[in-house]
Each structure stands twice: as C-alpha cells, then as structure tokens.
Enzyme design. Structure first.
Site, PDB file in Angstrom:
ATOM      1  CG  ASN A  43      -2.948   1.870  11.377  1.00 18.80           C
ATOM      2  OD1 ASN A  43      -2.366   1.627   9.972  1.00 18.80           O
ATOM      3  ND2 ASN A  43      -3.595   1.403  11.902  1.00 18.80           N
ATOM      4  CG  HIS A  56      -6.454   3.267   2.385  1.00 18.25           C
ATOM      5  ND1 HIS A  56      -5.980   2.114   2.584  1.00 18.25           N
ATOM      6  CD2 HIS A  56      -6.126   3.389   0.983  1.00 18.25           C
ATOM      7  CE1 HIS A  56      -5.271   1.707   1.535  1.00 18.25           C
ATOM      8  NE2 HIS A  56      -5.611   2.347   0.677  1.00 18.25           N
ATOM      9  CG  HIS A 109      -5.346  -7.031  -0.564  1.00 20.79           C
ATOM     10  ND1 HIS A 109      -4.948  -5.663  -1.538  1.00 20.79           N
ATOM     11  CD2 HIS A 109      -4.167  -6.393   0.216  1.00 20.79           C
ATOM     12  CE1 HIS A 109      -3.932  -4.893  -1.415  1.00 20.79           C
ATOM     13  NE2 HIS A 109      -3.543  -5.483  -0.082  1.00 20.79           N
ATOM     14  CG  HIS A 124      -2.205  -1.521  -4.279  1.00 13.86           C
ATOM     15  ND1 HIS A 124      -1.621  -2.591  -3.987  1.00 13.86           N
ATOM     16  CD2 HIS A 124      -2.881  -1.161  -2.985  1.00 13.86           C
ATOM     17  CE1 HIS A 124      -1.673  -2.861  -2.551  1.00 13.86           C
ATOM     18  NE2 HIS A 124      -2.267  -1.768  -2.033  1.00 13.86           N
ATOM     19  CG  MET A 183      -6.324  -6.490   6.189  1.00 17.85           C
ATOM     20  SD  MET A 183      -7.586  -5.142   5.614  1.00 17.85           S
ATOM     21  CE  MET A 183      -7.951  -4.517   7.197  1.00 17.85           C
ATOM     22  CB  SER A 184      -1.358  -8.266   2.103  1.00 10.41           C
ATOM     23  OG  SER A 184      -0.287  -7.230   2.722  1.00 10.41           O
ATOM     24  CB  SER A 230      -0.812   0.186   1.209  1.00 10.19           C
ATOM     25  OG  SER A 230      -2.097  -0.697   1.034  1.00 10.19           O
ATOM     26  CE1 TYR A 248      -8.979  -4.452   0.489  1.00  8.46           C
ATOM     27  CE2 TYR A 248      -7.146  -5.512   1.873  1.00  8.46           C
ATOM     28  CZ  TYR A 248      -7.637  -4.574   0.982  1.00  8.46           C
ATOM     29  OH  TYR A 248      -6.680  -3.501   0.717  1.00  8.46           O
ATOM     30  CD  GLU A 249      -7.698  -6.059  -4.126  1.00 10.47           C
ATOM     31  OE1 GLU A 249      -7.968  -5.478  -5.123  1.00 10.47           O
ATOM     32  OE2 GLU A 249      -6.644  -6.636  -3.510  1.00 10.47           O
ATOM     33  CB  ALA A 281       0.366  -0.345   4.818  1.00  9.73           C
TER      34      ALA A 281
HETATM   35  N1  HPA Z   1      -5.331  -3.277  10.503  1.00  4.51           N
HETATM   36  C1  HPA Z   1      -5.310  -4.295   9.564  1.00  4.51           C
HETATM   37  N2  HPA Z   1      -4.746  -3.837   8.200  1.00  4.51           N
HETATM   38  C2  HPA Z   1      -3.983  -2.771   8.266  1.00  4.51           C
HETATM   39  C3  HPA Z   1      -3.914  -1.794   9.071  1.00  4.51           C
HETATM   40  C4  HPA Z   1      -4.567  -2.108  10.359  1.00  4.51           C
HETATM   41  O1  HPA Z   1      -4.736  -1.395  11.340  1.00  4.51           O
HETATM   42  N3  HPA Z   1      -3.121  -0.726   8.950  1.00  4.51           N
HETATM   43  C5  HPA Z   1      -2.726  -1.073   7.805  1.00  4.51           C
HETATM   44  N4  HPA Z   1      -3.170  -2.277   7.018  1.00  4.51           N
END
Ligand code: HPA
Length: 278
Positions: free
Chosen positions: A240, A252, A98, A76, A216-217, A45, A100-101, A128
């Site tokens: 974060n 995001h 991903h 991306h 998530m990857s 990301s 989730y996509e 990320a």
């Molecule tokens: N949670 C899950 N996936 C993420 C996060 C998060 O806080 N930050 C970046 N990808």
C-alpha cells in the site's frame, strides 16, 4: 536513589541462544527435523502460501511446539516447515511474531534464533510494507538496504555493543535479482511498533528521515541476525502507499490483496536467493 536498568548480560552474551531455543530444537529433532539447514525463510503477511512451494515438506504447527510463541495475525498460519527448494534444505516460518501483538522483542526474534540453532547459512526475511518513497508503487519489491529504528529497545542491550552489519548479502541480492531480470527496488525500511497505521504527518516526517518503506516487523529480526553472525537479506512487498501518499484509506485487506497479486514473483525471488545467493 537511582536504580540501574537490568540489562541481563548473562542472557545476551554474544552469540548465545536462550535456553528455550535449545528445547525447541530438541523437540523439532524428535519430530523428524534435519540436524541443519542451508537457509531459513521468514514469511511475511499474506506470503505464507510460499510454504506450498517447499518439496518433501515436514510441517509442524507452532501450536504443538513447546516454548514457541503463537501467531495471532490474520494471514499468518503459524507453522514451521522443513523441506527442500532447488535441492537446498530449508526451514520456513509461515507466520512471525510482532511487537504489536503484545510480544516482547525477545519473542519477535525467536525464528531467527531457531534458524541459527539449525546452522542456517543465510536467512531470507519477507514482509509487507507501506511505500513512503513517492517512486514506489503497490506491488513493488524492495530489498532492504538499511533500517531506521523508532525504538532502540527493539533489540536487547548487547554487552558487545551490537552493530548492524547486513550490507554484504544485500548488495549481492540486488545484483543477482537484476541479472535474473527480476525488477526490484532497494531502500531503507523504517520500523514502527504499530499496531496503528501512521498519520500523514508521520509519513511526511519519515520521508525526510530517509525512509523508503514503513513496516512493523523485520528490523528486530535483522538486528538479531547481526548479533548471531547470521547473514540475512530482507525483502519488502509494497502492499500500500503509506498514509497521505494517496487519498486511499489503509486496511489489512489491501495488504493481503497485494500479497496475493505478487506472490509468484516474490516466490521466484526467494527461490533465487535460496539457490544462488552465496
Ligand atoms: N504502515 C506500517 N506497516 C505496514 C504498512 C503501513 O502502511 N503496510 C504494511 N505494513
């Protein structure tokens, strides 16, 4: 009557690649790709800008590659870049896939399979992630020592009982970063399927489970690299604090901001791994 699960042993024979990967390789060769590369890189990301560091670049958009999944996430761009970094031939994936996509795990691992089809000697993965470890700060880089999977289905069943074995390069990468004066953390990446962010209680629980960062990857990609015997090292950029670590709301935009802020240091680390990590 009980039905047996379909574990498609044919498809997942040890070290074999699915047919579409051979098709992708042939398309890339026809469009000027070299026969093999020294290293492959999957850019996470907001880190897609690293592509511009690649010399003598040949960039091929995913949208033109038959059989290639398409990336749908903001930040991306979706292209495959062949070129050179410090004299090493590389193959970079600017944009990944991903779960989730809406992709099955078999699609999320396509970049790893392409890297293997081009005989990459090592794979560098970036992502990320949210910081779970209370000692982590936004902007920290973390070498992934180990993974925790929320879903064991993130790699298809392997008849050889796949074992995660990405520890060797990880240790070397950590030492190399330290010797080069690049400050890195190391820790456990806890994989979630997303797309939603976690609750405060989940992050609290994940900390007790031993997670240092959540994302998530990457975990499916590392598992697939293990299956293929491809040595990999993965780096998380802590974009974060995970839910509940601070009072700040997650979005995001924050992820992209942190990525932008750290992109030079991240790029230096990746270049170091490409040229010096054996
Ligand atoms: N949670 C899950 N996936 C993420 C996060 C998060 O806080 N930050 C970046 N990808």
């Amino acid at each position: 009557m009980t039905t047996k699960p379909d574990i498609s042993l044919k498809f997942w024979n040890h070290m074999s690649l699915p047919e579409n990967i051979h098709g992708i390789r042939n398309y890339l060769l026809d469009h000027g790709a070299p026969d093999s590369v020294d290293a492959a890189i999957i850019l996470g990301s907001g880190l897609g800008g690293f592509g511009s560091e690649i010399e003598n670049a040949l960039s091929l958009p995913y949208s033109e590659i038959p059989g290639m999944p398409q990336s749908t996430v903001e930040g991306h761009t979706g292209s495959l870049i062949f070129g050179e970094i410090h004299g090493k031939t590389v193959l970079a994936f600017s944009g990944r896939f991903h779960y989730y996509e809406g992709y099955g795990f078999d699609k999320t691992i396509v970049p790893v399979q392409i890297a293997h089809a081009f005989q990459a000697e090592k794979l560098i993965i970036s992502n990320a992630a949210g910081g779970i470890n209370l000692d982590f700060r936004v902007g920290d880089l973390m070498i992934i020592d180990n993974i925790i999977r929320q879903s064991k289905m993130l790699s298809p069943p392997d008849p050889n009982r796949l074992i995660y074995d990405q520890y060797e390069l990880t240790n070397k990468a950590y030492k190399l970063a330290q010797e080069s004066g690049i400050e890195v953390k190391r820790g456990t990446y806890l994989f979630v399927t997303g797309p939603n962010y976690e609750t405060k209680a989940e992050i609290h629980a994940f900390r007790y489970l031993g997670g240092d960062a959540v994302g998530m990857s990457t975990a499916p990609e590392l598992m697939e690299a293990s299956r293929l015997g491809l040595k990999a090292v993965a780096i998380s950029l802590i974009t974060n604090a995970a839910a509940g670590v601070t009072d700040q709301k997650l979005d995001h935009a924050e992820v992209k901001e942190a990525a932008e802020f750290k992109k030079d240091e991240f790029a230096n680390l990746v270049k170091l791994f490409i040229s010096d990590l054996e």
